[in-house]
Design an enzyme around this catalytic site. Structure first.
Site, short mmCIF file in Angstrom:
data_model
loop_
_atom_site.label_atom_id
_atom_site.label_comp_id
_atom_site.label_asym_id
_atom_site.label_seq_id
_atom_site.Cartn_x
_atom_site.Cartn_y
_atom_site.Cartn_z
N LYS A 115 2.28 28.37 -21.60
CA LYS A 115 1.02 27.94 -22.22
C LYS A 115 0.08 29.12 -22.44
O LYS A 115 -0.62 29.19 -23.44
CB LYS A 115 0.38 26.86 -21.35
CG LYS A 115 1.21 25.57 -21.37
CD LYS A 115 0.83 24.63 -20.25
CE LYS A 115 1.68 23.37 -20.25
NZ LYS A 115 1.53 22.62 -18.99
N LYS B 135 6.45 23.48 -25.65
CA LYS B 135 5.87 24.78 -25.29
C LYS B 135 6.93 25.85 -25.05
O LYS B 135 6.73 27.01 -25.38
CB LYS B 135 4.98 24.66 -24.06
CG LYS B 135 5.66 24.03 -22.88
CD LYS B 135 4.67 23.70 -21.78
CE LYS B 135 5.26 22.69 -20.81
NZ LYS B 135 5.49 21.36 -21.42
#
Lengths: 431, 431
Positions: B207, B107
């Site tokens: 995220k 991520k």
């Protein structure tokens, strides 16, 4: 991105058909950027062309001739939304055999004839997609076939009928009785004129057959699924369930056990702390367990014009991407196993039992002696100090026991003079 | 189904790498039937070959040479699980440029360099997939890109950090204070040795950047996301929130509004009846709203060896299906819009404010007069009849107001002699 336009036909312009028409219109501007080209609805099959004219921008797309769609070589995608088995089955088979891709929301058909349709699609290397057939707008078929493909799924279950969930929510939150909650659901348009398929768990049973097939890679058909409805549930049962830390939900359950697949729909007590217990009103949710992902849940609108259309259009866009990438039929049938489906008698469950017994010494002992004879252990018991007509109400939750044995025990208890009435039997979810 | 074996390399054999190795082993027997052929891990890049030997069946696959993987033409898929920006970025770019498909859970990298990597994949017509980068095992990237593609998504938000959700759950359910709950999280292995990235909302911020990009088809990078952590939250705040019918959660929020995208991570009060309010412990959940699907939620394990591996292997299987169908790179970057991201000052929120004021007549009037000057309306207020050192504690929830105006009002209030301390300011989710 290309200038190409892919032509599609819509079969049916009811609630979902109208929704799909609207959603495709609303995506008109950006669908080329999103999926690579435009999709245009060039034909809509309706029963009555005149009546349908008000629903569309250009009524010249309306037709009552299926042949005019089937024989139009420019139509590459058929979106079947008329529902039911016939003539939907014939139309879809003919479309697939003619090399057209098919998207459908038809759970009745897939739960019975899914195998035949997927085979036909495979033979012609075309797409046959049905995300909307289970749990409306909630993505669940594609996640199971793709995102969760690294798992051996052991359980997939959920609240997959909005009508019954609405009724049970009203009974639980407002103390309504079943028939009043059903009347309200009908008034608000959540229940159909003939609510049998919802109330009796048949609609949910079809979805369980599809979910089990996809999750366990083994064909389960509607006929394999045991179904039981919610008409017998009373607000009293819900009240006792609450007292015992549980909610009552109509659950569709599919479990892949060592000795076969269990597949059933019935009202169940579920712990109030379980994620499904807080799924209320007409919402749906599907809960899955796999050896890698552990627990996961998918929640949303299980029906309705636009939510269902969302799933249908997602499938249509996938068909388009496959056409453009030259990989139509990329993911077809995933049922490569043949696992037997167990009979309901051979499943192991816990049970909630509410009954009226004579209020005298020894009655509980009699009952528990019969239970013991059939390996039924009592986990929880409630008897209140309120007697009506010389009877006491007893509520029992059992430990896990084979359903066949439990049924035999119940028959023996029912025949005792001291037992006046077995009011309710409801299965209990959990170990 | 073919006899072909597709070879893959694993970069990293930490928690997730080991999980992927195990999950692929557990799928060995049926992956051919499931996705069309076998996938074999023929190389694993590790720092210390000797130390890693105990973790694998055949230690000869271990290597510390990236070049031996990059230059092996038989390796078609690279699974990057070393994390961080460097050297992961170079490895992935080199792999893509060499025509290899890449699956990653990284991520940090995607939230900053996603565009560059997707471009590189597009140029070579290879797959670059990252389902595991957001919310671990929970399917969310593929559902957004495919199942929900018929929607204009307006909101995507969720609990996307398990460590902080575990801490807040302990504070809420057991009345623990932040530092004790953090200590417990560390002891149980939920928090890392340096928990900054979790506690300060940075992990969740990455995220949110990825989710917003995918949901709104417009690039949002980590730097665009405002982040605020949970260290300031006390059990007293949680107690007041409960009294006001709300829970406190660390939420990642992305909203597509008329004047731009809002993207932020901060602790928020959320109604106890909201589906996200019941997501406890280390569970994650992502809640989305689209114009067709309405509300939907995806719930599950946001981290951990096997759940994250579930998402990685789902992507690997998709790469395999694309290779076999000859459609690699079928779905690439979907950011075809350029929507500006708003500054935090320009977002409109409700606020929960806890402060200590002098216990004398007129103090509340002073405060509310300042609020009125900056268009801050009070929606709820609590002042208890308990005084400490001549001070009263006041808790306020405001109506919606522009954040910049609220901050100015707060500065003016802070400078009043009658205000002893502004203990907490927390945003409130909802209209």
């Amino acid at each position: 991105m290309s200038d190409r336009v892919i032509k599609a036909a819509l079969l049916g312009l009811g609630t979902v058909g109208t929704g799909v028409y609207k959603v495709l219109k609303s995506q008109e501007e950006e669908m080329s950027a999103k999926v690579g080209c435009k999709v245009e609805i060039t034909r809509i099959l309706v029963r009555n062309v005149e009546k349908a004219a008000a629903k569309v921008k250009d009524p010249s797309v309306l037709t009552n001739s299926w042949e005019s769609i089937l024989e139009d070589p420019e139509i590459e995608i058929v979106i079947e939304l008329i529902g039911g088995i016939n003539p939907a089955r014939e139309y879809i088979l003919q479309a697939l055999n003619a090399g057209k891709h098919v998207v459908t929301a038809n759970k009745d058909l897939i739960a019975v004839h899914g195998h035949e349709l997927l085979d036909a699609a495979h033979a012609k290397k075309v797409d046959f997609l049905f995300e909307a057939a289970v749990a409306g707008g909630i993505p669940i078929i594609r996640p199971l076939k793709q995102c969760l493909a690294g798992n051996h799924m052991t359980e997939v279950m959920g609240i997959v009928n909005g009508t019954t969930n609405f009724i049970l929510t009203k009974m639980s939150q407002e103390g309504m009785e079943f028939k009043d909650a059903l009347a309200l659901a009908t008034e608000l348009g959540y229940a159909e004129a003939d609510p049998t398929a919802d109330i009796e768990g048949l609609d949910a049973g079809r979805k369980v057959a599809i979910l089990a097939s996809v999750a366990f890679n083994s064909r389960v058909v509607f006929n394999d699924v045991y179904t039981e409805g919610i008409a017998k549930i009373t607000s009293k049962d819900i009240h006792y369930a609450k007292e015992m830390g549980r909610a009552i939900k109509l659950l569709g359950v599919a479990r892949n056990t060592e000795d076969g697949i269990e597949a059933y729909v019935c009202p169940m007590l579920i712990p109030s702390t379980h994620p499904l217990a807080t799924v209320n009103d007409s919402y749906n949710a599907v809960f899955v367990h796999g050896d890698a992902v552990e627990d996961a849940m998918f929640f949303g609108r299980g029906a309705g014009e636009l939510p269902t259309a969302s799933a249908v259009v997602g499938d249509v866009f996938d068909v388009v991407r496959n056409i453009l990438a030259g990989c139509s039929g990329r993911i077809g049938c995933t049922c490569y196993k043949q696992i037997p489906v167990k009979k309901m008698e051979d499943t192991h469950n816990r049970y909630f039992l509410r009954l009226k017994v004579e209020d005298r010494c020894g009655v509980l002992a009699e009952m528990t002696a019969i239970f013991a004879k059939y390996q039924v252990s009592v986990a929880q018991i409630i008897q209140k100090d309120t007697k009506v007509e010389g009877c006491a109400e007893v509520v029992v939750i059992t430990e896990k026991v084979r359903e066949g044995d439990f049924r035999t025990a119940i028959e023996e208890i029912r025949n005792r003079d001291s037992v006046r009435k077995i009011s309710t039997i409801i299965r209990v979810y959990g170990k």
